[in-house]
Each structure stands twice: as structure tokens, then as C-alpha cells.
Design a protein around this motif. Structure first.
Motif, short mmCIF file in Angstrom:
data_model
loop_
_atom_site.label_atom_id
_atom_site.label_comp_id
_atom_site.label_asym_id
_atom_site.label_seq_id
_atom_site.Cartn_x
_atom_site.Cartn_y
_atom_site.Cartn_z
N CYS A 53 7.50 68.08 -89.71
CA CYS A 53 8.13 66.75 -89.54
C CYS A 53 9.58 66.84 -89.08
O CYS A 53 10.11 65.88 -88.53
CB CYS A 53 8.04 65.96 -90.83
SG CYS A 53 8.96 66.69 -92.22
N THR A 59 7.48 61.06 -86.19
CA THR A 59 6.02 60.90 -86.07
C THR A 59 5.48 60.24 -87.33
O THR A 59 4.73 59.25 -87.27
CB THR A 59 5.35 62.28 -85.84
OG1 THR A 59 5.82 62.82 -84.61
CG2 THR A 59 3.83 62.16 -85.78
N ASP A 75 7.24 70.33 -93.90
CA ASP A 75 7.93 71.25 -92.99
C ASP A 75 8.20 72.53 -93.78
O ASP A 75 8.49 72.49 -94.98
CB ASP A 75 9.25 70.64 -92.49
CG ASP A 75 9.72 71.31 -91.20
OD1 ASP A 75 9.71 70.64 -90.16
OD2 ASP A 75 10.08 72.52 -91.25
C1 LIG Z 1 12.05 70.03 -84.95
S1 LIG Z 1 10.58 69.38 -85.63
C2 LIG Z 1 10.02 68.22 -84.51
C3 LIG Z 1 9.03 67.25 -85.12
C4 LIG Z 1 9.43 65.79 -85.07
N1 LIG Z 1 10.57 65.45 -85.87
C5 LIG Z 1 8.27 64.85 -85.38
O1 LIG Z 1 8.43 63.89 -86.14
O2 LIG Z 1 7.19 65.05 -84.77
C6 LIG Z 1 9.39 70.72 -85.60
C7 LIG Z 1 9.36 71.33 -86.95
O3 LIG Z 1 8.15 72.06 -87.11
C8 LIG Z 1 8.38 72.95 -88.18
N2 LIG Z 1 7.27 73.90 -88.24
C9 LIG Z 1 6.91 74.83 -87.30
N3 LIG Z 1 5.81 75.48 -87.69
C10 LIG Z 1 5.46 74.97 -88.91
C11 LIG Z 1 4.41 75.25 -89.82
N4 LIG Z 1 3.50 76.19 -89.57
N5 LIG Z 1 4.35 74.52 -90.97
C12 LIG Z 1 5.27 73.57 -91.24
N6 LIG Z 1 6.30 73.27 -90.41
C13 LIG Z 1 6.39 73.96 -89.25
C14 LIG Z 1 9.75 73.52 -87.88
O4 LIG Z 1 10.35 74.03 -89.05
C15 LIG Z 1 10.48 72.30 -87.30
O5 LIG Z 1 11.33 71.70 -88.25
#
Ligand SMILES: C[S@@+](CC[C@H](N)C(=O)[O-])C[C@H]1O[C@@H](n2cnc3c(N)ncnc32)[C@H](O)[C@@H]1O
Length: 200
Positions: A53, A59, A75
Motif C-alpha cells: 500500500c 489504491t 506493506d
Molecule cells: C510505493 S508503494 C506504491 C503503492 C501505492 N501507494 C498504492 O496505493 O497502490 C509500493 C509498495 O509495495 C511494497 N511492497 C513490495 N513488495 C511487497 C511485498 N511482497 N509485500 C508487501 N509489500 C510490498 C513496498 O514496500 C512499497 O512500499
């Protein structure tokens, strides 16, 4: 993680309580999320799990606003979760959206009807297999598929299983959202391609 996702993750954590920036940011994804709501048929009775998130959980917030569904957003970055809490609180959306620390490839905190996974989530294959394994029968799973030119920044979707549907998305970094449907009789192999490890 690629340079672009790392920059976006850092930026989201910094501006998460600026409601004007959050609103601007969310508007950029309005069409994307409405397309995904329609692709998965999300309604107010669904419990939605959002993986990745970030500090601005647009989202999760948009799905809750557009459909009335409750959303649990996770996250793996605890600092992002603290920022997401502040964002949710400043928008007074705490009755609909909860943010928790957690990894999409590990134990999941809720029995969801729909899961929706960030473009930046990785490793996508493990997250997809894990979601299927922990899904209720009939669950719907949405992933965003990076454009070919963005594959140096974002993990690609596995070649199997093949999604049951997809919808075009007009974004610079991804061109589709795809839908995987868990059969009503559970996550059996025949409908989910090559994921033999989850066959029961
Ligand atoms: C920068 S955010 C963008 C999402 C955006 N805010 C939304 O609402 O769709 C992407 C996030 O995905 C997280 N992330 C990546 N792989 C992940 C996983 N396997 N499980 C949980 N979080 C993950 C990252 O830590 C990052 O904070």
C-alpha cells in the motif's frame, strides 16, 4: 528494487499527510482503479486485501470510497505503514481502511474476497502462489502487469497460471491489470496452470 519504485516509495512516505497532494496523486489513478473494480466486480460486501500500500495507500482508499468495501492494506516496510496510518487518519477513513505491516509472500492477516497487488510488489510469482494458497474459494486476485520497457524496474508476472481476464491500463509503467480467479471448489491445479505446489 528499481530506481523508480524506490523513489516513489520514499516520496509517498514524505508527503503522506498532505491531503492536497494525496488527492492529486489519487486522481492520477482514478481510471486505473475503476477499471480494476469493474474487472474484479468489487462491491460493498467484499473484504479487500491490498498488498504493497505504501505511505499513500491510494489504491486501498479509492476502492473503499468507490465501492464501500472494507480494505486491509499491508506493506512490508514498517515506515510506510506508519505513514499510511497518518494518511488514513488525516482523511478520516479509519472505519473502512486498516493498514498493517506484512509481506504478501508470507502469512496474510485476513481471509479476503479480493486481493489487489501493487505494481512494485515483488517477488510476484511468490506473492501470487501465496495468495492462491491462502485464498477462499471464489476469491479474485488482481495484479498490474508492467510494460515491457519497465521490466528493469518492476518484477514481471509469472508465465503461469494464465489470468482469466485483463483490462487495458493507460499508464507509462503498466499497460494491463489482470485477474486470476480461484475456483469455487478451491485452488485446484487444473484451473491454475502450473502452480503444482498449491495443489491439494
Ligand atoms: C510505493 S508503494 C506504491 C503503492 C501505492 N501507494 C498504492 O496505493 O497502490 C509500493 C509498495 O509495495 C511494497 N511492497 C513490495 N513488495 C511487497 C511485498 N511482497 N509485500 C508487501 N509489500 C510490498 C513496498 O514496500 C512499497 O512500499
Amino acid at each position: 528494487m528499481g530506481v523508480i519504485p524506490a523513489f516513489v516509495a520514499r516520496m509517498e512516505k514524505k508527503v503522506s499527510t498532505n491531503i492536497y497532494l494525496v488527492a492529486y496523486y489519487s486522481r492520477q489513478y482514478r481510471e486505473v482503479i475503476l477499471n480494476e473494480v469493474s474487472l474484479a466486480g468489487i462491491n460493498s460486501r467484499d473484504l479487500v486485501l491490498n498488498i504493497g500500500c505504501g505511505g499513500i495507500p491510494y489504491t486501498a482508499l479509492s476502492i473503499a470510497s468507490y465501492t464501500g468495501a472494507r480494505v486491509c492494506a499491508i506493506d512490508r516496510d514498517e515506515e510506510a505503514i506508519r505513514a499510511a496510518h497518518r494518511c488514513i487518519k488525516s482523511l478520516k477513513m479509519g472505519d473502512k481502511v486498516t493498514a498493517l505491516a506484512g509481506d504478501g509472500s508470507d502469512n496474510l492477516p485476513v481471509k479476503f474476497d479480493v486481493a489487489i497487488v501493487a505494481l512494485q510488489a515483488e517477488p510476484k510469482k511468490e506473492v501470487l502462489e501465496n495468495l492462491i494458497m491462502q485464498s477462499k474459494p471464489g476469491a479474485r486476485l488482481i495484479f498490474r502487469s508492467p510494460r515491457h520497457k519497465s521490466l528493469n524496474q518492476y518484477d514481471s508476472l509469472p508465465v503461469a497460471p494464465v489470468p482469466s481476464a485483463k483490462i487495458n491500463q493507460n499508464k507509462t509503467t503498466f499497460n494491463y491489470s489482470v485477474l486470476y480467479e480461484v475456483p469455487l471448489n478451491g485452488p485446484k491445479c487444473q484451473n491454475l496452470g502450473q502452480i503444482t505446489s498449491v495443489c491439494s
